[in-house]
Design an enzyme around this catalytic site. Structure first.
Site, PDB file in Angstrom:
ATOM      1  N   ASP A 159      -6.347 -28.264  47.898  1.00 38.99           N
ATOM      2  CA  ASP A 159      -5.733 -26.995  47.502  1.00 38.99           C
ATOM      3  C   ASP A 159      -6.881 -25.994  47.389  1.00 38.99           C
ATOM      4  OD1 ASP A 159      -3.707 -25.966  44.610  1.00 38.99           O
ATOM      5  OD2 ASP A 159      -4.786 -24.802  46.123  1.00 38.99           O
ATOM      6  N   ILE A 160      -6.879 -24.977  48.214  1.00 41.58           N
ATOM      7  CA  ILE A 160      -8.018 -24.047  48.284  1.00 41.58           C
ATOM      8  C   ILE A 160      -8.252 -23.348  46.950  1.00 41.58           C
ATOM      9  CG2 ILE A 160      -6.785 -21.949  49.043  1.00 41.58           C
ATOM     10  CD1 ILE A 160      -9.048 -21.636  51.163  1.00 41.58           C
ATOM     11  N   ASP A 162      -1.205 -17.604  50.384  1.00 45.47           N
ATOM     12  CA  ASP A 162      -1.254 -16.272  49.738  1.00 45.47           C
ATOM     13  C   ASP A 162      -0.620 -16.355  48.356  1.00 45.47           C
ATOM     14  OD1 ASP A 162       0.005 -12.971  50.835  1.00 45.47           O
ATOM     15  OD2 ASP A 162      -1.552 -13.545  49.403  1.00 45.47           O
ATOM     16  N   ASN A 218      -0.859 -10.940  54.333  1.00 46.68           N
ATOM     17  CA  ASN A 218      -0.117 -10.069  55.259  1.00 46.68           C
ATOM     18  C   ASN A 218      -0.678  -8.667  55.087  1.00 46.68           C
ATOM     19  OD1 ASN A 218       1.456  -8.548  53.177  1.00 46.68           O
ATOM     20  ND2 ASN A 218       2.268 -10.586  52.771  1.00 46.68           N
ATOM     21  N   GLY A 258       0.840 -21.479  59.347  1.00 47.26           N
ATOM     22  CA  GLY A 258       2.067 -21.719  58.583  1.00 47.26           C
ATOM     23  C   GLY A 258       3.159 -20.770  59.014  1.00 47.26           C
ATOM     24  N   SER A 282      -2.948 -18.518  59.879  1.00 52.40           N
ATOM     25  CA  SER A 282      -1.833 -18.328  60.818  1.00 52.40           C
ATOM     26  C   SER A 282      -1.064 -19.590  61.174  1.00 52.40           C
ATOM     27  CB  SER A 282      -2.312 -17.661  62.127  1.00 52.40           C
ATOM     28  OG  SER A 282      -2.538 -16.274  61.933  1.00 52.40           O
ATOM     29  N   GLY A 329       3.166 -19.370  50.859  1.00 58.15           N
ATOM     30  CA  GLY A 329       2.062 -20.170  51.374  1.00 58.15           C
ATOM     31  C   GLY A 329       0.785 -20.066  50.560  1.00 58.15           C
TER      32      GLY A 329
HETATM   33  N1  APR Z   1      -4.504 -24.505  49.904  1.00 54.15           N
HETATM   34  C1  APR Z   1      -4.878 -24.640  51.217  1.00 54.15           C
HETATM   35  N2  APR Z   1      -4.037 -24.421  52.257  1.00 54.15           N
HETATM   36  C2  APR Z   1      -2.764 -24.066  51.949  1.00 54.15           C
HETATM   37  C3  APR Z   1      -2.307 -23.899  50.611  1.00 54.15           C
HETATM   38  C4  APR Z   1      -3.230 -24.141  49.573  1.00 54.15           C
HETATM   39  N3  APR Z   1      -2.894 -24.016  48.276  1.00 54.15           N
HETATM   40  N4  APR Z   1      -0.982 -23.526  50.660  1.00 54.15           N
HETATM   41  C5  APR Z   1      -0.641 -23.478  51.946  1.00 54.15           C
HETATM   42  N5  APR Z   1      -1.692 -23.806  52.739  1.00 54.15           N
HETATM   43  C6  APR Z   1      -1.767 -23.903  54.204  1.00 54.15           C
HETATM   44  C7  APR Z   1      -0.477 -24.070  54.945  1.00 54.15           C
HETATM   45  O1  APR Z   1      -0.029 -25.421  54.877  1.00 54.15           O
HETATM   46  C8  APR Z   1      -0.921 -23.671  56.348  1.00 54.15           C
HETATM   47  O2  APR Z   1      -1.519 -24.773  57.024  1.00 54.15           O
HETATM   48  O3  APR Z   1      -2.292 -22.687  54.694  1.00 54.15           O
HETATM   49  C9  APR Z   1      -1.992 -22.605  56.093  1.00 54.15           C
HETATM   50  C10 APR Z   1      -1.557 -21.181  56.407  1.00 54.15           C
HETATM   51  O4  APR Z   1      -0.159 -21.045  56.159  1.00 54.15           O
HETATM   52  P1  APR Z   1       0.442 -19.746  55.414  1.00 54.15           P
HETATM   53  O5  APR Z   1       0.004 -19.735  54.014  1.00 54.15           O
HETATM   54  O6  APR Z   1       1.903 -19.732  55.722  1.00 54.15           O
HETATM   55  O7  APR Z   1      -0.274 -18.506  56.144  1.00 54.15           O
HETATM   56  P2  APR Z   1      -0.008 -17.860  57.584  1.00 54.15           P
HETATM   57  O8  APR Z   1       0.578 -18.814  58.543  1.00 54.15           O
HETATM   58  O9  APR Z   1      -1.313 -17.180  57.918  1.00 54.15           O
HETATM   59  O10 APR Z   1       1.111 -16.755  57.282  1.00 54.15           O
HETATM   60  C11 APR Z   1       0.770 -15.645  56.496  1.00 54.15           C
HETATM   61  O11 APR Z   1       2.599 -16.044  55.025  1.00 54.15           O
HETATM   62  O12 APR Z   1       2.404 -16.428  52.778  1.00 54.15           O
HETATM   63  C12 APR Z   1       2.665 -15.472  53.710  1.00 54.15           C
HETATM   64  O13 APR Z   1       1.904 -13.429  52.693  1.00 54.15           O
HETATM   65  C13 APR Z   1       1.631 -14.371  53.710  1.00 54.15           C
HETATM   66  O14 APR Z   1       2.925 -12.987  55.155  1.00 54.15           O
HETATM   67  C14 APR Z   1       1.797 -13.829  55.100  1.00 54.15           C
HETATM   68  C15 APR Z   1       2.047 -15.091  55.915  1.00 54.15           C
END
Ligand code: APR
Length: 173
Positions: A9-10, A33, A23, A124, A122, A31
């Site tokens: 978990d980052i 964010d 975003n 997720g 990107s 996610g």
């Molecule tokens: N720690 C590490 N990685 C994580 C965590 C965490 N706590 N939570 C999620 N992830 C991973 C997801 O599993 C995925 O592999 O981060 C990666 C990116 O996924 P997203 O968070 O969905 O980001 P992204 O695909 O870049 O989409 C961005 O999603 O949350 C919204 O506000 C954000 O609109 C923006 C979009």
């Protein structure tokens, strides 16, 4: 410039800065964010809201970066970046994703920081195929000046499956 791939978990990592996959509005989301905003506390949202808009509702265009304090997170800073939404691969997605990594490292150096952790930007909600995104990340990071031994990079994946993909991409460079 060592690059380590982990499953974690980052928001728990103790580095100088973590990168948020945000975003363009920078006002939070789901996610990673959402996890970062929850862990950082409401001060992070206030700091993001205070950042100037370059267009209505846009505080960080795709591929660019903005930096804020980490507040309640165990890090000094959060570098917010906006990855490309996958649209099939012929809308400059690879170049824009590469800019996310490169611009984050530029900010790291400008702030004289040394350790940074990236999520799988990107991969997720934005739908970028993980193997393609990992190849872009690996190529970009391995293209950075290798003499910069003072910089330590962590690719923080949220599953072992994703970690295997990113590790494989690094091994293939
Ligand atoms: N720690 C590490 N990685 C994580 C965590 C965490 N706590 N939570 C999620 N992830 C991973 C997801 O599993 C995925 O592999 O981060 C990666 C990116 O996924 P997203 O968070 O969905 O980001 P992204 O695909 O870049 O989409 C961005 O999603 O949350 C919204 O506000 C954000 O609109 C923006 C979009």
């Amino acid at each position: 410039m060592p690059i380590t791939v982990v499953t974690a978990d980052i928001t728990q990592l103790r580095v100088d800065t973590i990168v948020n996959a945000a975003n363009p509005g920078l006002l939070g989301g789901g996610g990673v964010d959402g996890a970062i905003h929850r862990a950082a506390g409401p001060a992070l949202l206030n700091a993001c809201r205070a950042l100037p808009e370059s267009a209505p509702g846009v505080r960080c265009p795709t591929g660019e970066v903005r930096i804020t304090p980490g507040f309640d997170l165990p890090v000094r800073y959060v570098i917010h970046t906006v990855g490309p939404i996958w649209q099939g691969g012929d809308h400059d997605e690879a170049e824009l994703l590469s800019h996310c990594y490169r611009n984050s490292l530029r900010l790291l150096r400008e702030h004289r920081l040394h350790t940074i952790a990236f999520p799988a930007i990107s991969c997720g909600v934005y739908g970028y195929p993980a193997t393609l995104a990992a190849a872009v990340a690996a190529a970009t990071l391995c293209d950075e000046p290798t003499h910069d031994a003072s910089i330590d990079i962590t690719l923080c994946c949220f599953s072992d499956a994703m970690r295997a993909i990113f590790q494989g991409a690094l091994n293939a460079v």
